[in-house]
Design a protein around this motif. Structure first.
Motif, PDB file in Angstrom:
ATOM      1  N   GLU A 107      21.908 -22.348  25.224  1.00 17.22           N
ATOM      2  CA  GLU A 107      20.476 -22.531  25.061  1.00 17.22           C
ATOM      3  C   GLU A 107      19.968 -21.783  23.831  1.00 17.22           C
ATOM      4  OE1 GLU A 107      16.394 -21.240  27.420  1.00 17.22           O
ATOM      5  OE2 GLU A 107      18.218 -21.628  28.597  1.00 17.22           O
TER       6      GLU A 107
ATOM      7  N   ASP B 192      18.121 -23.308  20.575  1.00 15.90           N
ATOM      8  CA  ASP B 192      16.853 -22.754  20.071  1.00 15.90           C
ATOM      9  C   ASP B 192      16.906 -22.566  18.561  1.00 15.90           C
ATOM     10  OD1 ASP B 192      15.032 -22.462  22.193  1.00 15.90           O
ATOM     11  OD2 ASP B 192      15.948 -20.601  22.855  1.00 15.90           O
TER      12      ASP B 192
ATOM     13  N   GLU C 279      14.824 -24.683  15.621  1.00 17.01           N
ATOM     14  CA  GLU C 279      13.962 -23.958  14.686  1.00 17.01           C
ATOM     15  C   GLU C 279      14.345 -24.264  13.247  1.00 17.01           C
ATOM     16  OE1 GLU C 279      12.728 -19.309  13.647  1.00 17.01           O
ATOM     17  OE2 GLU C 279      13.785 -19.778  15.519  1.00 17.01           O
TER      18      GLU C 279
ATOM     19  N   GLN D 144      11.928 -25.749  25.540  1.00 18.36           N
ATOM     20  CA  GLN D 144      12.068 -26.132  24.131  1.00 18.36           C
ATOM     21  C   GLN D 144      11.276 -27.404  23.839  1.00 18.36           C
ATOM     22  OE1 GLN D 144      16.274 -26.572  24.146  1.00 18.36           O
ATOM     23  NE2 GLN D 144      16.710 -24.403  23.793  1.00 18.36           N
TER      24      GLN D 144
ATOM     25  N   GLN E  10       8.374 -26.346  21.171  1.00 20.94           N
ATOM     26  CA  GLN E  10       8.797 -26.432  19.773  1.00 20.94           C
ATOM     27  C   GLN E  10       8.416 -27.802  19.214  1.00 20.94           C
ATOM     28  OE1 GLN E  10      12.356 -24.640  18.324  1.00 20.94           O
ATOM     29  NE2 GLN E  10      12.930 -23.811  20.313  1.00 20.94           N
TER      30      GLN E  10
END
Length: 418
Positions: free
Chosen positions: A161, A165, A169, A204, A208
């Motif tokens: 995970e 991430d 990003e 997420q 995001q």
């Protein structure tokens, strides 16, 4: 005043499917876009095939990028905005990954530093090429790239995970570097919400990127369990929209129903229009809906081999660009003035723990409780168990009642109520 809900379509070229990039014909593209614009839709989601555009890690083909820009310009001439998916990735059961990531050059898509830099350069290049086009909405990182990160994929690129991430990003930053201020996002298939070991998580998806994207397909066990006219089948897209909101930090974060379609034989062609009408109506009852983007624009030609049977007939238009009844239903919805949906005041508690996501999947207690509420006439949303007592969070979302699945579902025979 909330922005109007957008209506669009995932563009599947009528000639050559996505292989049209190998023999790009702008006149054929224009004819396809004419048939889409005639439905009164306002945007298309388009799919460069990654290996065709970046066949080598340090070669992003200028001619391919020019063709993508030409497609976007043709869309603008017809009043259509364009969202571009970058890392294709996976489409209609086929994987399209460049040779520099496979077999003798096998490297992890999400963790290898050189692959990551190659991906970032590619996304940045596509975004930059379109940055000055007023009709360019932004980039989606790729189509359901989470399917590469876990089973049931036969050769997954495993990642944690935390590694996902970092990958998200980096990829979103590359899009922003190429086209600052546009609507850049990522989009996964529903294993993100339903599969316990999926490293792409609901948090997420809901935190995001500029919007949350959900992809709704009722062949995931929903239609098989409940039938084509059931509440779970006709409200599945709305369920995913509302399920996603549990994890959002923004109480009014937009949610994009970016893929939804009527898959045969679970939804027989003669019933596809009714399913479309019900699905769209129920999704429009979700506040903060950004848009509905149907899958897909045109059927897959029968002379193309080896597609799953359902893929050939998902188009709103036939392979020769004639609208089906589903197209007319979507066109009618796009042409109506829609009153913004009211708050959903009843919230069903869902587990914050990503290892408990299967509780939200078809057959799970959250799934079953949500649709029991919906069948009883409620308009449920969801809230994390870690936020169920947060008065400020509930007030910001307009939630006045919180219930658990155990309070909604009947007590199992021989058991006791909690």
């Amino acid at each position: 005043m909330p922005a109007a809900v957008r209506f669009g379509v995932n563009y599947t070229p009528s000639e050559g499917w996505f292989h049209h990039w190998l023999d790009f014909d702008l006149d054929a593209v224009r004819a396809d876009l004419d048939s889409i614009a005639a439905l009164g839709l306002d945007h298309v989601r388009v799919f460069p095939l990654w290996p065709y555009f970046q066949p080598n890690r340090t070669l992003i083909r200028p001619r391919a990028v020019e063709q993508l820009v030409a497609l976007a310009d043709a869309a603008a001439e017809r009043g259509l905005d364009v969202n571009v998916d970058g890392l294709q990735g996976h489409l209609s059961s086929f994987d399209f990954l460049p040779a520099w990531t496979r077999t003798w050059h096998r490297r992890n898509l999400f963790t290898d530093p050189e692959v990551i830099e190659g991906q970032a350069a590619y996304l940045r290049t596509l975004a930059a090429a379109l940055a000055d086009r007023p009709n360019f909405l932004g980039m989606t990182l790729g189509n359901e790239v989470n399917q590469f990160s876990a089973g049931p994929h036969p050769d997954p690129d495993r990642a944690s995970e935390a590694q996902i991430d970092a990958w998200l990003e980096r990829m979103l930053a590359a899009c922003e570097e190429g086209a600052p201020g546009r609507l850049h996002l990522h989009a996964e298939y529903d294993a993100t919400w339903y599969q316990d070991d999926m490293p792409f998580t609901p948090a997420q998806a809901a935190r995001q990127g500029a919007v949350t994207a959900v992809h709704s397909w009722v062949f995931n066990g929903t239609a098989q369990r409940h039938g084509r006219t059931s509440v779970p089948t006709e409200h599945h897209a709305a369920y995913l929209v509302e399920l996603s909101k549990a994890w959002s930090d923004d109480p009014h974060r937009p949610v994009w129903l970016q893929e939804v379609g009527a898959p045969a034989p679970l939804i027989p062609p003669e019933h596809a229009a009714a399913f479309t009408a019900a699905t769209v109506a129920n999704a429009l009852d979700c506040p903060d809906l950004w848009g509905v983007t149907w899958w897909c624009s045109h059927d897959v030609a029968r002379d193309l081999a080896d597609f799953p049977e359902l893929e050939y007939g998902l188009g709103l238009l036939t392979n020769d660009r004639r609208p089906k009844d589903t197209a007319r239903v979507l066109a009618e919805a796009a042409g109506r003035t829609h009153v913004p949906a009211a708050h959903r005041t009843v919230a069903l508690v869902v587990p914050d723990d990503p290892a408990a996501r299967s509780r939200c999947a078809p057959g799970g207690p959250v799934f079953d409780a949500y649709f029991r509420l919906a069948a009883d006439g409620a308009r449920p949303t969801t809230v994390l168990d870690t936020r169920a007592d947060d008065k400020d969070h509930l007030a910001a979302r307009g939630i006045t009642e919180v219930v658990t699945p155990e309070q909604v579902l009947p007590t199992p025979q021989g058991g006791t109520s909690s």
